[in-house]
Design a protein around this motif. Sequence first.
Motif, PDB file in Angstrom:
ATOM      1  N   GLU A 172       0.846  -1.192   0.000  1.00 37.44           N
ATOM      2  CA  GLU A 172       0.000   0.000   0.000  1.00 37.44           C
ATOM      3  C   GLU A 172       0.883   1.244   0.000  1.00 37.44           C
ATOM      4  N   ILE A 173       0.449   2.248  -0.769  1.00 39.17           N
ATOM      5  CA  ILE A 173       1.167   3.522  -0.853  1.00 39.17           C
ATOM      6  C   ILE A 173       0.186   4.643  -0.546  1.00 39.17           C
ATOM      7  N   ALA A 174       0.536   5.514   0.378  1.00 28.56           N
ATOM      8  CA  ALA A 174      -0.300   6.675   0.721  1.00 28.56           C
ATOM      9  C   ALA A 174       0.053   7.831  -0.206  1.00 28.56           C
ATOM     10  N   VAL A 175      -0.964   8.395  -0.866  1.00 32.31           N
ATOM     11  CA  VAL A 175      -0.722   9.459  -1.850  1.00 32.31           C
ATOM     12  C   VAL A 175      -1.737  10.581  -1.644  1.00 32.31           C
ATOM     13  N   VAL A 176      -1.266  11.811  -1.754  1.00 27.05           N
ATOM     14  CA  VAL A 176      -2.102  12.999  -1.555  1.00 27.05           C
ATOM     15  C   VAL A 176      -3.236  13.043  -2.586  1.00 27.05           C
ATOM     16  N   ALA A 177      -4.439  13.324  -2.109  1.00 26.03           N
ATOM     17  CA  ALA A 177      -5.616  13.319  -2.987  1.00 26.03           C
ATOM     18  C   ALA A 177      -6.274  14.695  -3.118  1.00 26.03           C
ATOM     19  N   ASP A 178      -5.729  15.720  -2.458  1.00 23.37           N
ATOM     20  CA  ASP A 178      -6.373  17.040  -2.509  1.00 23.37           C
ATOM     21  C   ASP A 178      -5.513  18.081  -3.236  1.00 23.37           C
ATOM     22  N   GLN A 179      -4.624  17.625  -4.101  1.00 23.72           N
ATOM     23  CA  GLN A 179      -3.902  18.510  -5.021  1.00 23.72           C
ATOM     24  C   GLN A 179      -4.205  18.032  -6.442  1.00 23.72           C
ATOM     25  N   TRP A 180      -4.649  18.982  -7.288  1.00 24.57           N
ATOM     26  CA  TRP A 180      -5.104  18.641  -8.638  1.00 24.57           C
ATOM     27  C   TRP A 180      -4.226  19.295  -9.694  1.00 24.57           C
ATOM     28  N   GLY A 181      -4.037  18.592 -10.809  1.00 25.57           N
ATOM     29  CA  GLY A 181      -3.224  19.157 -11.878  1.00 25.57           C
ATOM     30  C   GLY A 181      -3.277  18.322 -13.141  1.00 25.57           C
ATOM     31  N   ASN A 182      -2.359  18.624 -14.049  1.00 30.03           N
ATOM     32  CA  ASN A 182      -2.267  17.962 -15.351  1.00 30.03           C
ATOM     33  C   ASN A 182      -0.937  17.227 -15.446  1.00 30.03           C
ATOM     34  N   PRO A 183      -0.903  15.914 -15.250  1.00 30.86           N
ATOM     35  CA  PRO A 183       0.348  15.185 -15.463  1.00 30.86           C
ATOM     36  C   PRO A 183       0.865  15.438 -16.884  1.00 30.86           C
ATOM     37  N   THR A 184       2.153  15.720 -16.995  1.00 26.89           N
ATOM     38  CA  THR A 184       2.714  16.134 -18.280  1.00 26.89           C
ATOM     39  C   THR A 184       3.982  15.345 -18.580  1.00 26.89           C
ATOM     40  N   SER A 185       3.960  14.607 -19.659  1.00 29.36           N
ATOM     41  CA  SER A 185       5.132  13.829 -20.072  1.00 29.36           C
ATOM     42  C   SER A 185       6.190  14.745 -20.682  1.00 29.36           C
ATOM     43  N   ALA A 186       7.433  14.587 -20.244  1.00 31.08           N
ATOM     44  CA  ALA A 186       8.522  15.360 -20.843  1.00 31.08           C
ATOM     45  C   ALA A 186       8.716  14.990 -22.311  1.00 31.08           C
ATOM     46  N   LEU A 187       8.308  13.783 -22.693  1.00 31.45           N
ATOM     47  CA  LEU A 187       8.361  13.408 -24.113  1.00 31.45           C
ATOM     48  C   LEU A 187       7.421  14.295 -24.923  1.00 31.45           C
ATOM     49  N   ASP A 188       6.251  14.596 -24.356  1.00 32.67           N
ATOM     50  CA  ASP A 188       5.307  15.496 -25.023  1.00 32.67           C
ATOM     51  C   ASP A 188       5.826  16.931 -25.026  1.00 32.67           C
ATOM     52  N   ILE A 189       6.445  17.349 -23.916  1.00 35.28           N
ATOM     53  CA  ILE A 189       7.017  18.697 -23.870  1.00 35.28           C
ATOM     54  C   ILE A 189       8.066  18.859 -24.960  1.00 35.28           C
ATOM     55  N   ALA A 190       8.904  17.843 -25.123  1.00 35.90           N
ATOM     56  CA  ALA A 190       9.937  17.904 -26.159  1.00 35.90           C
ATOM     57  C   ALA A 190       9.316  18.014 -27.545  1.00 35.90           C
ATOM     58  N   ASP A 191       8.260  17.241 -27.795  1.00 33.11           N
ATOM     59  CA  ASP A 191       7.571  17.302 -29.086  1.00 33.11           C
ATOM     60  C   ASP A 191       7.005  18.695 -29.315  1.00 33.11           C
ATOM     61  N   ALA A 192       6.410  19.276 -28.273  1.00 34.73           N
ATOM     62  CA  ALA A 192       5.839  20.625 -28.388  1.00 34.73           C
ATOM     63  C   ALA A 192       6.927  21.665 -28.648  1.00 34.73           C
ATOM     64  N   ILE A 193       8.055  21.526 -27.964  1.00 34.36           N
ATOM     65  CA  ILE A 193       9.159  22.478 -28.161  1.00 34.36           C
ATOM     66  C   ILE A 193       9.683  22.401 -29.590  1.00 34.36           C
ATOM     67  N   LEU A 194       9.870  21.182 -30.101  1.00 29.72           N
ATOM     68  CA  LEU A 194      10.339  21.045 -31.483  1.00 29.72           C
ATOM     69  C   LEU A 194       9.334  21.648 -32.449  1.00 29.72           C
ATOM     70  N   HIS A 195       8.053  21.471 -32.171  1.00 28.96           N
ATOM     71  CA  HIS A 195       6.993  22.023 -33.018  1.00 28.96           C
ATOM     72  C   HIS A 195       7.039  23.558 -32.992  1.00 28.96           C
ATOM     73  N   ALA A 196       7.146  24.123 -31.790  1.00 29.88           N
ATOM     74  CA  ALA A 196       7.201  25.588 -31.671  1.00 29.88           C
ATOM     75  C   ALA A 196       8.478  26.142 -32.288  1.00 29.88           C
ATOM     76  N   ALA A 197       9.601  25.447 -32.055  1.00 29.26           N
ATOM     77  CA  ALA A 197      10.882  25.907 -32.603  1.00 29.26           C
ATOM     78  C   ALA A 197      10.854  25.913 -34.132  1.00 29.26           C
ATOM     79  N   ALA A 198      10.234  24.900 -34.721  1.00 28.70           N
ATOM     80  CA  ALA A 198      10.130  24.861 -36.181  1.00 28.70           C
ATOM     81  C   ALA A 198       9.315  26.048 -36.691  1.00 28.70           C
ATOM     82  N   THR A 199       8.260  26.389 -35.961  1.00 24.26           N
ATOM     83  CA  THR A 199       7.455  27.551 -36.336  1.00 24.26           C
ATOM     84  C   THR A 199       8.281  28.829 -36.282  1.00 24.26           C
TER      85      THR A 199
END
Length: 292
Positions: A172-199
């Motif tokens: 069993e692992i105890a994990v905080v349940a009252d903080q909300w957000g958007n999990p974000t993959s660094a692989l996706d961040i890299a894809d977005a950066i390459l996309h923006a940089a190309a623009t």
Amino acid sequence: MRLVVTGREGQVVSSLLEAGQLAGVDVIAIGRPRLDLANPDTVIEAIAAAKPDIVVSAAAYTAVDQAEDEPDLAFRVNAVGAGKVAQAAARLGVPVIHLSTDYVFDGSASGDYVETDATAPASVYGASKLAGEQAVAAANPRNLILRTAWVYSPFGKNFVKTMLRLAADRDEIAVVADQWGNPTSALDIADAILHAAATLHRNKDFAAFGTYHLAGTGETNWSGFARHILDTSRVSGGPSARVRDITTADYPTKARRPANSRLSSAKFASAFGWSAPDWRLSTQAVVRRVLS
């Protein structure tokens, strides 16, 4: 296109190096001792020598709790150092893409944060990153400041890898349940950066510089994130464990975390035609890579 990124081993740097190789983009990572944000005098010469078309400012002081005890170092790296990176890019006449954080907000909003919402960092780390945003904007008008949140990847230390490691030893692992957000993959961040940089590279008259939010699509809390990680792991033959919900008060930390880290990435999607996948899909991909 030659992309010069600060840092050598961070999650986004590692993801950019991998994505750049796959996309045929020349990504050059420079870090210590050649470039050391704690010693800002090293920055301008190191970046100039790398001859970038675009600079990605990814290196940072990220020890959130430790920053409470080391505010001078956190500000030297995240504010002064970041400003020097942007200044170096400006001297070369090239844009800078700077990574920032949800911690510039105090987490008191009821919905998704947009770029025009008032900032109010509740920690030294958040304050240092906000000061970095301001330094970058002042040093180079051709800036993209990308605020992201809850970053994970197959690389380095992060929440996904921590959950998998704990599940190998615990039922069993105890994990905080009252903080909300958007999990974000660094692989996706890299894809977005390459996309923006190309623009930016393609459109020399690009005029929509400024601050953008860049986070995974969809929202959850930390315990929901943990459950999805461990469910994916179990189905893939990896370690699993029960998740027990706890509150922030049950897990005190030196630095205060925002209760609401949800970021709207609609502005980035509109400007660059790119949106992150649903966080569940990106999480599954990273978990499977870590287990493989």
